[in-house]
Motif scaffolding. Sequence first.
Motif, PDB file in Angstrom:
ATOM      1  N   GLU A   1       0.684  -1.369   0.059  1.00  0.00           N
ATOM      2  CA  GLU A   1       0.259  -0.034   0.438  1.00  0.00           C
ATOM      3  C   GLU A   1       0.902   1.628  -0.482  1.00  0.00           C
ATOM      4  OE1 GLU A   1      -3.356   0.452   1.934  1.00  0.00           O
ATOM      5  OE2 GLU A   1      -3.103  -1.814   3.300  1.00  0.00           O
ATOM      6  N   ALA A   2       1.123   1.439  -1.449  1.00  0.00           N
ATOM      7  CA  ALA A   2       2.156   2.997  -1.105  1.00  0.00           C
ATOM      8  C   ALA A   2       1.550   4.004  -0.714  1.00  0.00           C
ATOM      9  CB  ALA A   2       2.690   2.746  -3.057  1.00  0.00           C
ATOM     10  N   ILE A   3       1.880   5.308  -0.539  1.00  0.00           N
ATOM     11  CA  ILE A   3       1.868   5.943  -0.089  1.00  0.00           C
ATOM     12  C   ILE A   3       3.613   8.059  -0.380  1.00  0.00           C
ATOM     13  CG2 ILE A   3       0.300   5.927   1.805  1.00  0.00           C
ATOM     14  CD1 ILE A   3       1.827   6.924   3.707  1.00  0.00           C
ATOM     15  N   ILE A   4       2.525   8.847  -0.639  1.00  0.00           N
ATOM     16  CA  ILE A   4       3.429  10.064  -0.797  1.00  0.00           C
ATOM     17  C   ILE A   4       3.103  10.311   0.616  1.00  0.00           C
ATOM     18  CG2 ILE A   4       3.836  12.001  -1.767  1.00  0.00           C
ATOM     19  CD1 ILE A   4       2.749  10.431  -4.666  1.00  0.00           C
TER      20      ILE A   4
ATOM     21  N   LEU B   1      12.939   4.346   5.605  1.00  0.00           N
ATOM     22  CA  LEU B   1      11.094   5.144   6.344  1.00  0.00           C
ATOM     23  C   LEU B   1      10.859   5.607   4.937  1.00  0.00           C
ATOM     24  CD1 LEU B   1      11.458   7.112   9.833  1.00  0.00           C
ATOM     25  CD2 LEU B   1      10.777   4.517   9.274  1.00  0.00           C
ATOM     26  N   ILE B   2      11.678   6.115   3.510  1.00  0.00           N
ATOM     27  CA  ILE B   2      11.080   6.045   2.353  1.00  0.00           C
ATOM     28  C   ILE B   2      11.895   5.407   1.656  1.00  0.00           C
ATOM     29  CG2 ILE B   2      10.485   8.551   3.184  1.00  0.00           C
ATOM     30  CD1 ILE B   2      12.860  10.059   2.114  1.00  0.00           C
ATOM     31  N   VAL B   3      11.615   5.538   0.352  1.00  0.00           N
ATOM     32  CA  VAL B   3      12.666   4.931  -1.074  1.00  0.00           C
ATOM     33  C   VAL B   3      13.155   6.103  -1.941  1.00  0.00           C
ATOM     34  CG1 VAL B   3      11.293   2.460  -0.553  1.00  0.00           C
ATOM     35  CG2 VAL B   3      10.156   4.555  -2.558  1.00  0.00           C
ATOM     36  N   CYS B   4      11.906   7.103  -1.791  1.00  0.00           N
ATOM     37  CA  CYS B   4      12.980   8.164  -2.448  1.00  0.00           C
ATOM     38  C   CYS B   4      12.119   9.493  -1.929  1.00  0.00           C
ATOM     39  CB  CYS B   4      12.275   8.139  -4.243  1.00  0.00           C
ATOM     40  SG  CYS B   4      12.554   8.832  -4.763  1.00  0.00           S
ATOM     41  N   ALA B   5      12.776  10.401  -2.737  1.00  0.00           N
ATOM     42  CA  ALA B   5      12.553  11.580  -2.130  1.00  0.00           C
ATOM     43  C   ALA B   5      12.392  12.887  -3.512  1.00  0.00           C
ATOM     44  CB  ALA B   5      12.865  12.135  -1.134  1.00  0.00           C
ATOM     45  N   ASN B   6      11.398  13.297  -3.605  1.00  0.00           N
ATOM     46  CA  ASN B   6      11.798  14.169  -4.751  1.00  0.00           C
ATOM     47  C   ASN B   6      11.581  16.261  -4.001  1.00  0.00           C
ATOM     48  OD1 ASN B   6       9.467  12.520  -6.529  1.00  0.00           O
ATOM     49  ND2 ASN B   6      11.850  12.632  -7.356  1.00  0.00           N
TER      50      ASN B   6
ATOM     51  N   ILE C   1       8.389  15.427  -1.540  1.00  0.00           N
ATOM     52  CA  ILE C   1       7.496  14.666  -2.139  1.00  0.00           C
ATOM     53  C   ILE C   1       8.228  12.924  -1.428  1.00  0.00           C
ATOM     54  CG2 ILE C   1       6.372  12.594  -3.300  1.00  0.00           C
ATOM     55  CD1 ILE C   1       6.222  15.889  -5.171  1.00  0.00           C
ATOM     56  N   LEU C   2       7.695  12.310  -0.585  1.00  0.00           N
ATOM     57  CA  LEU C   2       8.488  11.483   0.270  1.00  0.00           C
ATOM     58  C   LEU C   2       7.262  10.050  -0.131  1.00  0.00           C
ATOM     59  CD1 LEU C   2       9.060  12.815   3.185  1.00  0.00           C
ATOM     60  CD2 LEU C   2      10.652  13.091   1.961  1.00  0.00           C
ATOM     61  N   LYS C   3       8.527   8.320  -0.812  1.00  0.00           N
ATOM     62  CA  LYS C   3       7.546   7.711  -1.321  1.00  0.00           C
ATOM     63  C   LYS C   3       7.976   6.197  -0.342  1.00  0.00           C
ATOM     64  CE  LYS C   3       8.068   9.583  -5.842  1.00  0.00           C
ATOM     65  NZ  LYS C   3       8.953   9.605  -6.881  1.00  0.00           N
ATOM     66  N   THR C   4       6.731   6.048   0.330  1.00  0.00           N
ATOM     67  CA  THR C   4       6.413   5.191   1.280  1.00  0.00           C
ATOM     68  C   THR C   4       5.574   3.946   1.023  1.00  0.00           C
ATOM     69  OG1 THR C   4       7.523   4.187   3.584  1.00  0.00           O
ATOM     70  CG2 THR C   4       6.097   5.955   2.975  1.00  0.00           C
TER      71      THR C   4
ATOM     72  N   TRP D   1       4.283   5.199   7.883  1.00  0.00           N
ATOM     73  CA  TRP D   1       3.707   6.405   7.862  1.00  0.00           C
ATOM     74  C   TRP D   1       3.341   6.489   9.519  1.00  0.00           C
ATOM     75  CZ3 TRP D   1       2.292  10.468   7.197  1.00  0.00           C
ATOM     76  CH2 TRP D   1       1.429  11.502   7.888  1.00  0.00           C
ATOM     77  N   LYS D   2       3.267   6.148  10.212  1.00  0.00           N
ATOM     78  CA  LYS D   2       3.317   6.449  11.919  1.00  0.00           C
ATOM     79  C   LYS D   2       4.436   7.127  12.183  1.00  0.00           C
ATOM     80  CE  LYS D   2      -0.835   4.580  13.278  1.00  0.00           C
ATOM     81  NZ  LYS D   2      -1.638   3.727  14.043  1.00  0.00           N
ATOM     82  N   GLU D   3       5.288   6.214  11.993  1.00  0.00           N
ATOM     83  CA  GLU D   3       7.251   5.973  11.946  1.00  0.00           C
ATOM     84  C   GLU D   3       7.837   7.358  11.351  1.00  0.00           C
ATOM     85  OE1 GLU D   3      11.018   3.833  12.963  1.00  0.00           O
ATOM     86  OE2 GLU D   3      10.029   2.960  12.023  1.00  0.00           O
ATOM     87  N   LEU D   4       7.236   7.509  10.484  1.00  0.00           N
ATOM     88  CA  LEU D   4       7.602   8.497   9.834  1.00  0.00           C
ATOM     89  C   LEU D   4       7.797   9.689  10.049  1.00  0.00           C
ATOM     90  CD1 LEU D   4       8.936   9.975   6.628  1.00  0.00           C
ATOM     91  CD2 LEU D   4       6.978   8.876   5.225  1.00  0.00           C
TER      92      LEU D   4
END
Length: 104
Positions: free
Chosen positions: A2-5, A28-33, A56-59, A64-67
């Motif tokens: 379940e991907a979120i930004i 906590l994330i895979v990528c950031a723009n 924009i953080l992709k995870t 979510w909560k820890e991020l």
Amino acid sequence: MEAIIVYTTFPDWESAREVVRELLKRKLIVCANLREHEALYWWEDRIEEEKEVGAILKTEVSKWKELRDVLLELHPYDVPIISRIDLDKLNREYSEWMARVLFG
């Protein structure tokens, strides 16, 4: 998966890069723009105009909560925006890559 930004903003490039690198290290994330933009907003009863760096953080939703908690801890703003956008659709290849990075 379940991907979120997650979207947030920073006052400058240095703080954005510092926080994003820490989020990446903690997986906590895979990528950031990151992108610089103009921000106009209310602060202490007046309209401010500044440059900000939007992130924009992709995870994955389970992060979510820890991020959110880590962003609140590390963020330089007193009142940062930390918004979650649930993704309805995501291509399989990207989703599989995210799973390998986050849960590898």
